[in-house]
Scaffold this active site. Structure first.
Site, PDB file in Angstrom:
ATOM      1  N   SER A  67     -21.037   6.464 -29.458  1.00 16.50           N
ATOM      2  CA  SER A  67     -22.304   6.657 -30.160  1.00 16.50           C
ATOM      3  C   SER A  67     -22.995   5.306 -30.394  1.00 16.50           C
ATOM      4  CB  SER A  67     -22.070   7.434 -31.455  1.00 16.50           C
ATOM      5  OG  SER A  67     -23.266   7.910 -31.997  1.00 16.50           O
ATOM      6  N   HIS A  84     -24.523  11.846 -27.305  1.00 18.43           N
ATOM      7  CA  HIS A  84     -24.445  13.206 -27.876  1.00 18.43           C
ATOM      8  C   HIS A  84     -25.495  14.121 -27.225  1.00 18.43           C
ATOM      9  CE1 HIS A  84     -21.812  11.318 -30.697  1.00 18.43           C
ATOM     10  NE2 HIS A  84     -22.776  10.631 -31.281  1.00 18.43           N
TER      11      HIS A  84
END
Length: 242
Positions: free
Chosen positions: A134, A170
């Site tokens: 991330s 994501h």
């Protein structure tokens, strides 16, 4: 023994839910460690939790991960002060640097303040493998999409830019990610780049993307660029299943 070329594995994964510990090493992290080419000793893996506010629970959980995997775990923290005298020297001692998720905007601001970006660049160029999830994927790129500023995603454009691409993380699990990433590339806010579903990662040697990998069934990776008509064009990548 450093990797034989500057190496970044940028992911939306790398850790899995543990059976006896909070996390366990996932195949993407195993790949990053393999790329470091360590033999005859435990790989040195440094956890960097800046994006999560150097939460001590996450740091301890990563030490548990390393112990279970047979790695020599250590960490770099910036709160309330750096835990090492020389950040560059500390990073150069590592085989792998693993950067946790959270607020990429806060990570970039604090890294600028403490000179961590320059230290990371020196480590990367010396063959220390850089990886993470991330925020720990976005940070190596020019920019991407982030929830650092609130629940509605916004662009971040001041990444370290070791890699001349944008990054989408994501990609399959948060509804705003794909359409915003497309829009930002279409209007020129972000350059062309690579996006990863949860459980997938892209590997760079130097500044060239050389492969896509996944530790979860069905997880994909994609190249997104501005097409001739100005719209974003998404091309799925061939993914190696780990």
């Amino acid at each position: 023994m450093p990797a034989d070329a500057p190496t970044i594995l940028a992911t939306s994964g790398g850790l899995t839910t543990g059976r006896r510990t909070h996390w366990e090493v996932g195949p993407l992290t195993e790949l990053a460690v393999d790329l470091a080419g360590v033999s005859g000793r435990a790989p040195r893996v440094c956890f960097v939790g800046t994006a999560g506010g150097d939460n001590p629970e996450y740091t301890k959980a990563f030490y548990d991960v390393c112990q279970a995997a047979g790695y020599h775990g250590n960490h770099l923290q910036l709160f309330t002060m750096p835990n090492v005298d020389d950040i560059t020297a500390h990073l150069l001692e590592q085989d792998v640097v693993w950067v946790f998720g959270g607020s990429v905007a806060n990570l970039l601001a604090l890294w600028e303040l403490h000179g961590v970006g320059d230290a990371m660049r020196e480590a990367w160029q010396a063959g220390v493998v850089l990886t993470g999830v991330s925020a720990g994927s976005l940070c190596w790129h020019v920019g991407g999409t982030t929830d650092s500023f609130g629940p509605d995603l916004e662009p971040v454009t001041n990444g370290l830019a070791f890699l001349p691409f944008s990054n989408g993380v994501h990609y399959d699990s948060e509804d705003q990610r794909r359409p915003l990433y497309h829009r930002l590339i279409a209007d020129g806010t972000l350059p062309a780049g690579y996006a990863t579903d949860d459980g997938a990662g892209v590997l760079y040697r130097g500044t060239e993307m050389v492969g896509a990998y996944a530790e979860e069934d069905g997880a994909g990776a994609y190249f997104v660029e501005q097409g001739p008509d100005g719209a974003a064009v998404e091309t799925p990548l061939d993914v190696t299943r780990l």
